[in-house]
Design an enzyme around this catalytic site. Structure first.
Site, mmCIF file in Angstrom:
data_model
loop_
_atom_site.group_PDB
_atom_site.id
_atom_site.type_symbol
_atom_site.label_atom_id
_atom_site.label_comp_id
_atom_site.label_asym_id
_atom_site.label_seq_id
_atom_site.Cartn_x
_atom_site.Cartn_y
_atom_site.Cartn_z
ATOM 1 N N SER A 111 -105.221 54.036 12.073
ATOM 2 C CA SER A 111 -103.921 54.714 12.062
ATOM 3 C C SER A 111 -104.131 56.197 11.835
ATOM 4 O O SER A 111 -105.049 56.611 11.111
ATOM 5 C CB SER A 111 -103.015 54.165 10.964
ATOM 6 O OG SER A 111 -101.824 54.933 10.854
ATOM 7 N N TYR A 114 -101.014 51.454 2.609
ATOM 8 C CA TYR A 114 -101.275 51.120 4.006
ATOM 9 C C TYR A 114 -102.352 52.031 4.589
ATOM 10 O O TYR A 114 -103.286 51.570 5.253
ATOM 11 C CB TYR A 114 -99.988 51.237 4.820
ATOM 12 C CG TYR A 114 -100.176 51.033 6.305
ATOM 13 C CD1 TYR A 114 -100.213 49.752 6.847
ATOM 14 C CD2 TYR A 114 -100.314 52.115 7.175
ATOM 15 C CE1 TYR A 114 -100.377 49.563 8.214
ATOM 16 C CE2 TYR A 114 -100.484 51.933 8.533
ATOM 17 C CZ TYR A 114 -100.517 50.657 9.049
ATOM 18 O OH TYR A 114 -100.686 50.478 10.404
#
Length: 253
Positions: A144, A157
Site C-alpha cells: 500500500s 494497517y
C-alpha cells in the site's frame, strides 16, 4: 494475440470483490485457470460465473483466512485439489479497521496482523515448496502507498502493508534462486463501488499527476505483468500503481 498466462493456474485471495476480483478476471482473460477465494460463497459464485461466461476457467474455494497456519494450509490444499499445482499466488486479502493508535485494542491488533500478515505468510509457506520443486512459480503481494508515505490515520494497517513489502524482498532472496519470482504491487487510492466524489480518498488524490483515484483494473494490469514472462527478470520489487501519489510532490489545489 497470445494469452500471457495460458496454461497456468492462479490462486487469488480476497478475490470476490474490488481489486481481487479485477485480478481474477484479468488472469482468466489471459488464459489462467483461476481459483477465486473469499468468505462469501454467493459473491464467489458470481465471480466464477462471470469468468466462465466470458470463456475463462475458474473455481471457488471458500476461505476465512484468520491468520492460523491451519486456515492457510487448508486453502492451499483445496486450491491444489481444484487445479493441481498452483503456479501463481496473489496475496491480496486484507482488512482495514477504522481505528487510531489510542483506540486500537489488542484483539483488533491481532486480527489485523492475522489476516494481513500471518495468513499470507503461511499460505506462501504452504504453496512455495511445490513451486520450488517445479523450478517455477510467481508470488505477488499487495502492499500500500501508506506503507511508505505516512498519514495521520491507519497506523496499524500501514504497518502490516510495510511488513508485506519487506516479506516481498526477503522471499525474493529466499525463493528467487530456486525459480520462484516474488514481487509486490503498492496500490494508491483505488475507488470502491460505494464511493462518491466527496470521499476523502478522492481529496487525497488532488494535485497528483493522475488527479483522481484509480480503478481496480489498473492494479490487475500490473498483476498480469508481474505474473507473466514479461517480468521474468523482475525480482523483489514493489511496483507503485498510485497515480504518482508517492513518487511526485503533490501540489495543493
Amino acid at each position: 494475440m497470445a494469452q500471457r498466462l495460458q496454461g497456468r493456474t492462479a490462486l487469488i485471495t480476497g478475490s470476490t470483490s474490488n481489486i481481487g476480483r479485477a485480478i481474477a478476471e484479468a488472469f482468466a482473460r489471459e488464459g489462467a485457470h483461476v481459483v477465486v477465494s473469499g468468505r462469501d460463497e454467493a459473491r464467489g459464485a458470481a465471480v466464477v460465473d462471470q469468468i466462465r461466461a466470458n470463456g475463462g476457467k475458474a473455481d471457488f474455494a471458500r476461505a476465512d483466512l484468520d491468520g492460523t497456519s491451519a486456515a492457510s494450509h487448508t486453502l492451499a490444499a483445496e486450491a491444489a485439489e481444484l487445479v493441481g499445482r498452483v503456479d501463481i499466488l496473489v496475496n491480496n486479502a486484507g482488512i482495514y479497521p477504522p481505528s487510531s493508535t489510542p483506540t486500537t485494542d489488542e484483539e483488533t491488533f491481532d486480527r489485523v496482523y492475522g489476516v494481513n500478515v500471518k495468513a499470507p505468510f503461511f499460505l506462501t509457506q504452504a504453496l512455495a515448496p511445490a513451486m520450488i520443486d517445479a523450478g517455477a512459480g510467481v508470488i505477488i503481494n499487495l502492499g500500500s502507498w501508506i506503507a511508505r508515505l505516512g498519514i495521520g490515520v491507519s497506523s496499524l494497517y500501514s504497518s502490516t502493508k510495510g511488513a508485506m513489502e519487506t516479506l516481498t524482498r526477503a522471499w525474493a532472496a529466499e525463493f528467487g534462486p530456486q525459480g520462484v519470482r516474488v514481487n509486490a504491487i503498492s496500490p494508491g487510492v483505488i475507488v470502491s463501488p460505494d464511493w462518491d466524489g466527496t470521499h476523502p480518498g478522492e481529496v487525497m488524490m488532488q494535485g497528483t499527476p493522475a488527479g483522481r483515484s484509480g480503478h481496480p483494473d489498473a492494479i490487475a494490469s500490473a498483476a498480469v505483468y508481474l505474473a507473466s514472462d514479461d517480468a521474468q527478470f523482475v525480482h523483489g520489487t514493489v511496483i507503485d500503481v498510485d497515480g504518482g501519489r508517492t513518487g511526485v510532490a503533490v501540489i495543493a489545489v
